[in-house]
Design a protein around this motif. Structure first.
Motif, PDB file in Angstrom:
ATOM      1  N   UNK A 117      -2.442  14.803   3.215  1.00 26.11           N
ATOM      2  CA  UNK A 117      -3.493  14.222   2.381  1.00 26.11           C
ATOM      3  C   UNK A 117      -2.970  13.084   1.522  1.00 26.11           C
ATOM      4  N   UNK A 118      -3.797  12.058   1.359  1.00 23.91           N
ATOM      5  CA  UNK A 118      -3.420  10.942   0.483  1.00 23.91           C
ATOM      6  C   UNK A 118      -3.559  11.375  -0.974  1.00 23.91           C
ATOM      7  N   UNK A 119      -2.523  11.200  -1.788  1.00 24.91           N
ATOM      8  CA  UNK A 119      -2.620  11.594  -3.199  1.00 24.91           C
ATOM      9  C   UNK A 119      -3.578  10.688  -3.961  1.00 24.91           C
ATOM     10  N   UNK A 120      -4.350  11.286  -4.856  1.00 28.19           N
ATOM     11  CA  UNK A 120      -5.331  10.511  -5.627  1.00 28.19           C
ATOM     12  C   UNK A 120      -4.698   9.869  -6.863  1.00 28.19           C
ATOM     13  N   UNK A 172       0.874  -1.167   0.000  1.00 32.61           N
ATOM     14  CA  UNK A 172       0.000   0.000   0.000  1.00 32.61           C
ATOM     15  C   UNK A 172       0.913   1.219   0.000  1.00 32.61           C
ATOM     16  N   UNK A 173       0.315   2.390  -0.014  1.00 33.42           N
ATOM     17  CA  UNK A 173       1.099   3.622   0.121  1.00 33.42           C
ATOM     18  C   UNK A 173       1.093   4.029   1.592  1.00 33.42           C
ATOM     19  N   UNK A 174       2.273   4.035   2.181  1.00 34.98           N
ATOM     20  CA  UNK A 174       2.420   4.480   3.567  1.00 34.98           C
ATOM     21  C   UNK A 174       3.018   5.888   3.492  1.00 34.98           C
ATOM     22  N   UNK A 175       2.359   6.841   4.111  1.00 37.84           N
ATOM     23  CA  UNK A 175       2.876   8.209   3.996  1.00 37.84           C
ATOM     24  C   UNK A 175       3.103   8.841   5.358  1.00 37.84           C
ATOM     25  N   UNK A 176       4.087   9.701   5.421  1.00 37.29           N
ATOM     26  CA  UNK A 176       4.393  10.486   6.616  1.00 37.29           C
ATOM     27  C   UNK A 176       3.413  11.656   6.634  1.00 37.29           C
ATOM     28  N   UNK A 217      -4.824  -2.782   9.860  1.00 38.03           N
ATOM     29  CA  UNK A 217      -5.250  -4.000   9.179  1.00 38.03           C
ATOM     30  C   UNK A 217      -6.304  -3.713   8.118  1.00 38.03           C
ATOM     31  N   UNK A 218      -7.318  -2.966   8.509  1.00 35.33           N
ATOM     32  CA  UNK A 218      -8.404  -2.660   7.578  1.00 35.33           C
ATOM     33  C   UNK A 218      -7.892  -1.813   6.419  1.00 35.33           C
ATOM     34  N   UNK A 233       4.604   9.663  12.256  1.00 38.80           N
ATOM     35  CA  UNK A 233       3.148   9.812  12.170  1.00 38.80           C
ATOM     36  C   UNK A 233       2.761   9.387  10.750  1.00 38.80           C
ATOM     37  N   UNK A 234       2.005   8.293  10.619  1.00 38.42           N
ATOM     38  CA  UNK A 234       1.772   7.744   9.281  1.00 38.42           C
ATOM     39  C   UNK A 234       0.299   7.418   9.045  1.00 38.42           C
ATOM     40  N   UNK A 235      -0.020   7.248   7.783  1.00 41.37           N
ATOM     41  CA  UNK A 235      -1.325   6.721   7.398  1.00 41.37           C
ATOM     42  C   UNK A 235      -1.112   5.797   6.199  1.00 41.37           C
ATOM     43  N   UNK A 236      -2.113   4.980   5.916  1.00 34.05           N
ATOM     44  CA  UNK A 236      -2.020   3.965   4.868  1.00 34.05           C
ATOM     45  C   UNK A 236      -3.185   4.136   3.903  1.00 34.05           C
TER      46      UNK A 236
END
Length: 417
Positions: A160-163, A150-154, A362-363, A285-288
């Motif tokens: 914002x997650x890039x589209x 997946x894309x893991x971003x700082x 996980x989700x 600090x990350x998101x997926x």
């Protein structure tokens, strides 16, 4: 998994080279009750280091309940190759734990038996996981975990997650200009490329590896590499490379991609659940989110891999091995323990539901892989990794996409024939 393709190339290549006669001519041992003399002796399980530790208490419990000794042995390197070799020599285990894309090679070498799960048991698993361990219409493994990139971003650098991949590149270039990052994107390639990690972008640009037969199985006779779709895909990938946007670089490797991200030198990392422990340790600090595709292109489809338990065709205690994988591996308790040893989404729905409340990642990984493609388990896949990866690395370095991919297609086609 961290250095996905390198392991697959080595293991599949060596195992295929070492292949001998296919089938198992020995007769199955009688299916005996656990307390009878026929069930005595050892049940030997091979797994890697992390899974060995998680399995041991459950194996001991199974042994006590069935009146046998169960040994879980750690095989740290080249597990698949060692298993095929040991199987041919009659010195292998009864059960082996490994990736689903081993199946074609293991079946070809007569190293594993089909497993029998009742319809009710099958329905308790993630549908993709069951599809992954089904080969030539037969179920060959009991899945316990799924995995995909997946894309893991700082989020401190990129809230914002890039589209689209273009949007990601624009953000990465801006961060570089502001001296907040030194790389646009951490997607491992190295000098030999990495088909596993580039695959979402390859599919978004219209490329494919194998077509599918009428029954949905991958068709090795329909090779996509070298066809116009693959040339178009590699042309787009090349524009992201060293002589283009500079988002893809051969200097980003399996050894340094995660460390470059955790060192805050890039805001975006394409990787799997195995990268999260390092991100947490580094205090990132990350998101997926799903790997973004090209603007106007198809959806980016990562490979979906599955980890599974297999019954050795030449094991000394086959009836007991079948009992273990079909009625013990299918319990949520064991699936949760394996998840705790190395967090990947459990294939068993009950186990997934049990742990998802405490692990929101996980989700997110499951969502990123929901439209993914099952990593081909057909033997022909062994011919893909090396030529495809080298073509990718060459194109990232500035080589002509059409010539490079056409040559890779010919090499792969020659190896498959």
């Amino acid at each position: 998994m961290r250095i996905r393709t390198a392991g697959v190339v080595t293991v599949l290549g060596l195992a295929l080279a070492a292949s001998g006669c296919g089938g198992d001519n020995s007769k199955d041992e009688p299916a005996a009750k656990a307390t009878s003399p026929a069930a005595s002796g050892k049940l030997v399980i091979w797994a890697d280091d992390k899974r060995t530790a998680a399995l041991k208490p459950f194996a001991e419990k199974f042994g006590q309940e069935n009146g046998v000794t169960v040994e879980v042995q750690a095989v740290s390197k080249d597990l698949q190759t060692n298993f095929v070799t040991a199987s041919q020599q009659g010195s292998g285990p009864d059960v082996v734990v490994g990736a689903h894309d081993w199946i074609g090679n293991l079946v070809q070498n007569g190293a594993i038996d089909p497993v029998q799960l009742a319809a009710e048991q099958k329905s308790g698993f993630n549908e993709t996981a069951i599809k992954a361990v089904t080969f030539n219409g037969q179920l060959y493994g009991v899945p316990y975990a799924t995995e995909n990139v997946a894309l893991i971003r700082n989020t401190a650098l990129a809230p914002e997650a890039p589209k689209t991949i273009e949007e990601l590149v624009a953000t990465g270039k801006k961060l570089k200009a502001e001296k907040k990052a030194s790389e646009i994107l951490c997607l491992q390639s190295g000098q030999n490329g990495d088909a596993y990690h580039i695959y979402p972008l390859y599919t978004s640009a219209g490329g494919y590896l194998f077509g599918t037969a009428a029954n949905g199985d991958y068709d090795p006779k329909d090779l996509g590499v070298g066809k116009p779709e693959s040339i178009e895909a590699f042309t787009k990938i090349g524009k992201l490379g060293e002589k283009g946007d500079g988002a893809l670089k051969r200097s980003i490797t399996g050894e340094n991609s995660i460390a470059t991200f955790t060192g805050k030198k890039c805001a975006f990392l394409v990787s799997g659940p195995w990268a999260i422990a390092d991100a947490k340790k580094a205090g990132i600090s990350y998101d997926i989110s799903p790997v973004p595709g090209f603007a106007g292109g198809k959806a980016a489809q990562p490979f979906v891999g599955v980890q599974a338990f297999y019954v050795a065709a030449k094991g000394k205690n086959k009836a007991l091995a079948q009992e273990f994988v079909t009625n013990y591996v299918t319990t949520p308790e064991l699936a949760v323990a394996l998840y705790q040893a190395e967090p990947r989404p459990p294939a068993l729905t009950a186990a997934f539901d049990q742990v998802k409340g405490t692990d929101p990642d996980l989700a997110k990984f499951s969502e990123a892989g929901k439209d993914g493609q099952v990593l081909p388990a057909i033997p022909a896949m062994a011919a893909i990794w090396d030529p495809f990866g080298k073509a990718e690395a060459a194109v990232i370095g500035g080589a002509d996409p059409a010539k490079t991919v056409t040559a890779a297609g010919k090499t792969i086609s020659g190896q498959i024939k």
